[in-house]
Structure formats: C-alpha cells, structure tokens
Design a protein around this motif. Structure first.
Motif, PDB file in Angstrom:
ATOM      1  N   SER A  61      -3.008   3.763  -3.383  1.00  0.00           N
ATOM      2  CA  SER A  61      -2.876   2.617  -4.275  1.00  0.00           C
ATOM      3  C   SER A  61      -2.465   1.384  -3.495  1.00  0.00           C
ATOM      4  CB  SER A  61      -1.851   2.901  -5.375  1.00  0.00           C
ATOM      5  OG  SER A  61      -0.578   3.124  -4.839  1.00  0.00           O
ATOM      6  N   THR A  62      -2.964   0.243  -3.966  1.00  0.00           N
ATOM      7  CA  THR A  62      -2.635  -1.052  -3.380  1.00  0.00           C
ATOM      8  C   THR A  62      -2.351  -2.026  -4.510  1.00  0.00           C
ATOM      9  OG1 THR A  62      -4.967  -1.707  -3.332  1.00  0.00           O
ATOM     10  CG2 THR A  62      -4.078  -0.689  -1.341  1.00  0.00           C
ATOM     11  N   THR A 107      -7.079  -7.985   2.046  1.00  0.00           N
ATOM     12  CA  THR A 107      -7.149  -6.537   1.884  1.00  0.00           C
ATOM     13  C   THR A 107      -6.114  -5.873   2.777  1.00  0.00           C
ATOM     14  OG1 THR A 107      -9.536  -6.656   1.433  1.00  0.00           O
ATOM     15  CG2 THR A 107      -8.623  -4.501   2.028  1.00  0.00           C
ATOM     16  N   SER A 152      -4.619  -2.350   4.362  1.00  0.00           N
ATOM     17  CA  SER A 152      -5.072  -0.998   4.682  1.00  0.00           C
ATOM     18  C   SER A 152      -4.097  -0.388   5.689  1.00  0.00           C
ATOM     19  CB  SER A 152      -6.498  -1.010   5.244  1.00  0.00           C
ATOM     20  OG  SER A 152      -6.557  -1.746   6.449  1.00  0.00           O
ATOM     21  N   ARG A 153      -4.229   0.910   5.897  1.00  0.00           N
ATOM     22  CA  ARG A 153      -3.360   1.575   6.866  1.00  0.00           C
ATOM     23  C   ARG A 153      -4.098   2.731   7.516  1.00  0.00           C
ATOM     24  NH1 ARG A 153       1.803   3.438   3.843  1.00  0.00           N
ATOM     25  NH2 ARG A 153       2.264   4.489   5.813  1.00  0.00           N
ATOM     26  N   ILE A 203       0.856  -1.178   0.000  1.00  0.00           N
ATOM     27  CA  ILE A 203       0.000   0.000   0.000  1.00  0.00           C
ATOM     28  C   ILE A 203       0.895   1.232   0.000  1.00  0.00           C
ATOM     29  CG2 ILE A 203      -0.205  -0.016   2.531  1.00  0.00           C
ATOM     30  CD1 ILE A 203      -3.124   0.956   2.138  1.00  0.00           C
ATOM     31  N   SER A 204       0.525   2.229  -0.772  1.00  0.00           N
ATOM     32  CA  SER A 204       1.326   3.438  -0.860  1.00  0.00           C
ATOM     33  C   SER A 204       1.238   4.248   0.433  1.00  0.00           C
ATOM     34  CB  SER A 204       0.857   4.294  -2.041  1.00  0.00           C
ATOM     35  OG  SER A 204      -0.498   4.659  -1.878  1.00  0.00           O
ATOM     36  N   ALA A 226      -2.065   5.694   1.034  1.00  0.00           N
ATOM     37  CA  ALA A 226      -3.140   4.709   0.886  1.00  0.00           C
ATOM     38  C   ALA A 226      -3.944   4.910  -0.388  1.00  0.00           C
ATOM     39  CB  ALA A 226      -4.077   4.732   2.103  1.00  0.00           C
ATOM     40  N   ALA A 247       5.543   1.996  -3.016  1.00  0.00           N
ATOM     41  CA  ALA A 247       4.955   0.661  -3.019  1.00  0.00           C
ATOM     42  C   ALA A 247       5.705  -0.241  -4.002  1.00  0.00           C
ATOM     43  CB  ALA A 247       3.487   0.740  -3.380  1.00  0.00           C
TER      44      ALA A 247
END
Length: 123
Positions: free
Chosen positions: A57-58, A69, A71-72, A51-52, A55, A103
């Motif tokens: 881009s993933t 999934t 997430s942050r 994840i960038s 957040a 990422a």
C-alpha cells in the motif's frame, strides 16, 4: 537504529523529473514502513508519500498525486521517490523516514530520519 541516507536531489527546471533514493543500513529494513517528507524554507515539514513494509500500500498527499511515485526494494534496503512534472512549489529539502508502526502520514509517528536532500525547481 536505522541509519538513512538520501540522495538524488538537485536543480531541475519546472516540468522536469528527479528520482530520490534512500539507503537504509538495517537488517530489519523490511519491518519498517517508509515515508518521504519535505520542508520548504520557513515552513513546517510536511508529508509527501508513504509505503508499507511489504510495498502493498502507498499513500500520497494530494498535491503530488499523479506526479510522484514511491517505491521500495527490500532486497537492496532502498526506497525511492520518482518525481515527475516538477513545479517550483516542490522546492524543499526532502527527508526519508522509517516507521515501526506502519505507513503513516504524521511526522511524529516516524522513528528514524535521514539528513535530507535538497530539491530545487526553477521556473
């Protein structure tokens, strides 16, 4: 330095779910892209998800798309990996990692690593 501590691993039956957490002790946490990798016994450490920093881009490895999934929460210095529909082949030690360069999917592009948390999926 970006100390990283993973938690949330455990034993689960196939089809079940787990949520991994990674706590980062760094005021610059939001400057780093974050990734999850895993290593099964006798195998190389492999990319799972990234994840960038913002957040926006993933990216996931094909084998977990639609099931995992990432997430942050930059306010809490946390990154998560929600794992659903787990399979025995997901069994591995899962590592959290931080990358200055953005990422990435290659482990050598990550600068800091946690100690890992064991995930075991029984059939």
């Amino acid at each position: 330095q970006v100390p990283l501590v993973e938690s949330g691993g455990g034993l689960v039956q196939a089809g079940g779910s787990l949520r991994l957490s990674c706590a980062a002790s760094a005021r610059t946490f939001m400057s780093y892209a974050m990734g999850w990798f895993r290593q099964a016994p006798g195998k190389d450490r492999e990319f799972v998800a990234t994840i960038s920093s913002g957040a926006t881009s993933t990216y996931y490895t094909d084998s977990v798309k639609g099931r995992f999934t990432i997430s942050r929460d930059n306010a809490k210095n946390m990154v998560y990996l929600q794992m659903n529909s787990l399979k025995p082949e997901d069994t591995a030690v899962y590592y959290c990692a931080a990358a200055v360069s953005g990422a990435r999917i290659n482990r050598w592009e990550y600068d800091y690593w946690g100690q890992g948390t064991q995930v075991t999926v029984s059939s």
